[in-house]
Design a protein around this motif. Structure first.
Motif, mmCIF file in Angstrom:
data_model
loop_
_atom_site.group_PDB
_atom_site.id
_atom_site.type_symbol
_atom_site.label_atom_id
_atom_site.label_comp_id
_atom_site.label_asym_id
_atom_site.label_seq_id
_atom_site.Cartn_x
_atom_site.Cartn_y
_atom_site.Cartn_z
ATOM 1 N N TYR A 211 -13.005 -0.959 1.379
ATOM 2 C CA TYR A 211 -12.637 -0.441 1.729
ATOM 3 C C TYR A 211 -12.336 0.742 1.376
ATOM 4 O O TYR A 211 -12.616 1.645 0.295
ATOM 5 C CB TYR A 211 -11.181 -1.012 2.019
ATOM 6 C CG TYR A 211 -10.757 -3.160 2.172
ATOM 7 C CD1 TYR A 211 -10.552 -2.621 4.045
ATOM 8 C CD2 TYR A 211 -9.694 -3.113 1.644
ATOM 9 C CE1 TYR A 211 -10.170 -4.217 4.137
ATOM 10 C CE2 TYR A 211 -9.830 -5.254 2.299
ATOM 11 C CZ TYR A 211 -10.095 -4.712 3.526
ATOM 12 O OH TYR A 211 -9.635 -6.240 3.997
ATOM 13 N N PRO A 212 -12.851 2.296 2.407
ATOM 14 C CA PRO A 212 -12.917 3.509 1.899
ATOM 15 C C PRO A 212 -11.921 3.819 1.467
ATOM 16 O O PRO A 212 -10.704 3.457 1.413
ATOM 17 C CB PRO A 212 -12.746 3.769 3.415
ATOM 18 C CG PRO A 212 -12.303 3.035 4.389
ATOM 19 C CD PRO A 212 -12.469 1.499 3.986
ATOM 20 N N ILE A 213 -12.114 4.538 0.409
ATOM 21 C CA ILE A 213 -11.213 5.169 -0.862
ATOM 22 C C ILE A 213 -11.884 6.777 -0.828
ATOM 23 O O ILE A 213 -12.508 7.456 -0.695
ATOM 24 C CB ILE A 213 -11.429 4.400 -2.632
ATOM 25 C CG1 ILE A 213 -12.449 4.250 -2.522
ATOM 26 C CG2 ILE A 213 -10.326 3.210 -2.233
ATOM 27 C CD1 ILE A 213 -12.396 4.099 -4.389
ATOM 28 N N GLU B 189 -7.413 -1.101 -2.385
ATOM 29 C CA GLU B 189 -8.191 -1.166 -3.172
ATOM 30 C C GLU B 189 -8.450 0.638 -4.014
ATOM 31 O O GLU B 189 -9.313 0.380 -5.355
ATOM 32 C CB GLU B 189 -9.428 -0.088 -2.123
ATOM 33 C CG GLU B 189 -11.143 -0.735 -1.585
ATOM 34 C CD GLU B 189 -11.920 -1.559 -2.715
ATOM 35 O OE1 GLU B 189 -11.190 -2.427 -2.270
ATOM 36 O OE2 GLU B 189 -12.669 -1.325 -2.840
ATOM 37 N N LYS C 261 -13.659 7.182 -5.582
ATOM 38 C CA LYS C 261 -14.473 6.364 -5.741
ATOM 39 C C LYS C 261 -15.706 7.096 -6.760
ATOM 40 O O LYS C 261 -16.876 6.416 -7.373
ATOM 41 C CB LYS C 261 -15.388 6.664 -4.205
ATOM 42 C CG LYS C 261 -15.893 5.309 -4.178
ATOM 43 C CD LYS C 261 -16.786 6.041 -2.726
ATOM 44 C CE LYS C 261 -18.168 5.426 -1.836
ATOM 45 N NZ LYS C 261 -17.104 3.336 -2.163
ATOM 46 N N SER D 224 -16.824 0.129 -2.693
ATOM 47 C CA SER D 224 -15.635 -0.584 -2.271
ATOM 48 C C SER D 224 -15.758 -1.093 -0.963
ATOM 49 O O SER D 224 -16.234 -0.543 0.047
ATOM 50 C CB SER D 224 -14.512 0.515 -2.116
ATOM 51 O OG SER D 224 -15.162 1.739 -1.223
ATOM 52 N N GLU E 58 -5.600 -0.934 7.950
ATOM 53 C CA GLU E 58 -6.436 -0.758 7.152
ATOM 54 C C GLU E 58 -6.431 0.231 5.980
ATOM 55 O O GLU E 58 -6.751 0.657 4.823
ATOM 56 C CB GLU E 58 -7.563 -0.458 7.820
ATOM 57 C CG GLU E 58 -7.773 -0.704 9.245
ATOM 58 C CD GLU E 58 -6.879 -0.142 10.643
ATOM 59 O OE1 GLU E 58 -5.667 -0.927 10.551
ATOM 60 O OE2 GLU E 58 -6.569 1.087 10.700
ATOM 61 N N LYS E 59 -5.070 1.600 6.405
ATOM 62 C CA LYS E 59 -4.438 2.180 5.653
ATOM 63 C C LYS E 59 -4.107 1.285 4.094
ATOM 64 O O LYS E 59 -4.984 2.209 2.525
ATOM 65 C CB LYS E 59 -3.624 3.541 5.516
ATOM 66 C CG LYS E 59 -4.675 4.042 6.550
ATOM 67 C CD LYS E 59 -3.341 5.687 6.863
ATOM 68 C CE LYS E 59 -4.320 6.406 7.366
ATOM 69 N NZ LYS E 59 -2.930 7.766 8.012
ATOM 70 N N SER F 72 -6.615 -0.194 1.741
ATOM 71 C CA SER F 72 -6.709 1.184 0.955
ATOM 72 C C SER F 72 -6.599 1.531 -0.206
ATOM 73 O O SER F 72 -6.955 2.005 -1.169
ATOM 74 C CB SER F 72 -7.638 2.521 2.082
ATOM 75 O OG SER F 72 -8.847 1.953 2.952
ATOM 76 N N GLU G 41 -5.050 7.854 -3.897
ATOM 77 C CA GLU G 41 -4.899 7.886 -1.937
ATOM 78 C C GLU G 41 -4.293 8.028 -0.885
ATOM 79 O O GLU G 41 -4.499 8.159 0.568
ATOM 80 C CB GLU G 41 -5.504 6.317 -2.377
ATOM 81 C CG GLU G 41 -6.198 5.150 -1.088
ATOM 82 C CD GLU G 41 -7.642 5.773 -0.390
ATOM 83 O OE1 GLU G 41 -8.109 6.689 -1.096
ATOM 84 O OE2 GLU G 41 -7.659 6.125 0.774
#
Lengths: 203, 203
Positions: free
Chosen positions: B9-11, A39, B16, B7, A32-33, A36, A120
């Motif tokens: 995925y979280p950033i 992303e 953002k 997004s 997941e990281k 991100s 990030e």
């Protein structure tokens, strides 16, 4: 190891903390990281919103792919980068999608995306180290990178590790102080070489 | 106006929130903040720590210098950028200081520095908008930029303004949704065009 920027003017903690270590922990990077990080690159700014960046990814849990990417690195980089849990290669698309003219900012925008990825990373405890030292032709061949695309930089990603585990020579690099040119030497107003009054201490 | 990245995925919030508005407030940018923006650029990563970035700065409180930089912009950019309180031009040094060989990553590293500057800006409520649309030759001439250095991008900097103050056509651009290519189209593993399992939803 931390190595915060010794800044002349205050900057955000994420920018202060970001640096390019040689020592990486073997701790896996959570999927997941990693998503991100990519992303974050995705939302960088680009000329005419072309988004010329591409990333080839290899993780330690796929040894064949990891070796493929590792084999593109300069020997001196393989020494330390082999321990990073993730390797990447950034690639630039050199021509605009819509009219096939040259994108003068292709490398520039890949640089911005990589910076965004690095910020990030810092925000979730990860670090990245980009390398100019890799075999561009070999990368092109191994990954069938087509004409009009250009491999830009190799990237090692992971959690910080123990500098003491590095060979002596690399430990010296790891512990060396971070150096930057003074603002006065590259911030100009009016004419080239003329330091801007914005950053002159006595204005 | 805010226009946060939508997004997948979280950033981090700073990534953002960063975007490139056309509408700037006429509120002056505090000199200390401007220094922090340049300081953020200063601590970006660069190939062999060359730090190839330079910045030419012009602020509204020096109308002659502001006009000089404004006059380099494409007409379409002058329409909105004339209201930004700060304009800059990024410039890349194309050859390494130590051995005068070509720095393949000069533009890349200027892009990273500009991204770092943009993140610092976001963290203090400022926004930047970079422009490919400017007259490179005119900039070179007006600022006596020497051989071996290349103007890269024009940059408008300021606090966010009212989109309603923009001409109709520009308002449409300002309110248009932000678009990015899906990760699947530019994150590969193993071979070019082969979407990485890292970001495959079903792996």
């Amino acid at each position: 190891m931390e190595k915060p920027a010794n800044s002349q003017y205050p900057i955000h903690q994420l920018l202060k903390q970001r640096w390019s270590p040689l020592a990486f922990s073997q701790q896996q990077v959570e999927k997941e990281k990693l998503c991100s990080l990519l992303e974050a690159a995705r939302w960088a700014a680009s000329s005419y919103n072309e988004q010329p960046w591409h990333f080839i990814v290899a993780t330690q849990d796929n040894p064949e792919e990891f070796q493929r990417l590792l084999s593109c690195l300069a020997e001196g980089n393989q020494v330390w980068a082999q321990h990073a849990p993730v390797l990447m290669l950034s690639v630039a698309k050199l021509y605009f999608e819509k009219n096939h003219t040259e994108n003068r900012h292709a490398f520039h925008d890949v640089g911005a995306a990589a910076c965004s990825l690095a910020i990030e990373a810092t925000s979730v405890g990860l670090f990245i180290h980009q390398m100019a030292g890799f075999d561009v032709s070999k990368a092109r061949e191994l990954y069938n990178i087509p004409e009009g695309y250009e491999p830009v930089a190799a990237i090692a990603i992971g959690y910080p590790g123990e500098p003491e585990a590095l060979p002596e020579k690399y430990q010296q690099r790891e512990f060396a102080p971070r150096q930057r040119k003074p603002l006065e030497t590259f911030v100009f107003t009016g004419s080239w070489g003329n330091t801007s009054p914005v950053i002159s201490p006595d204005s």
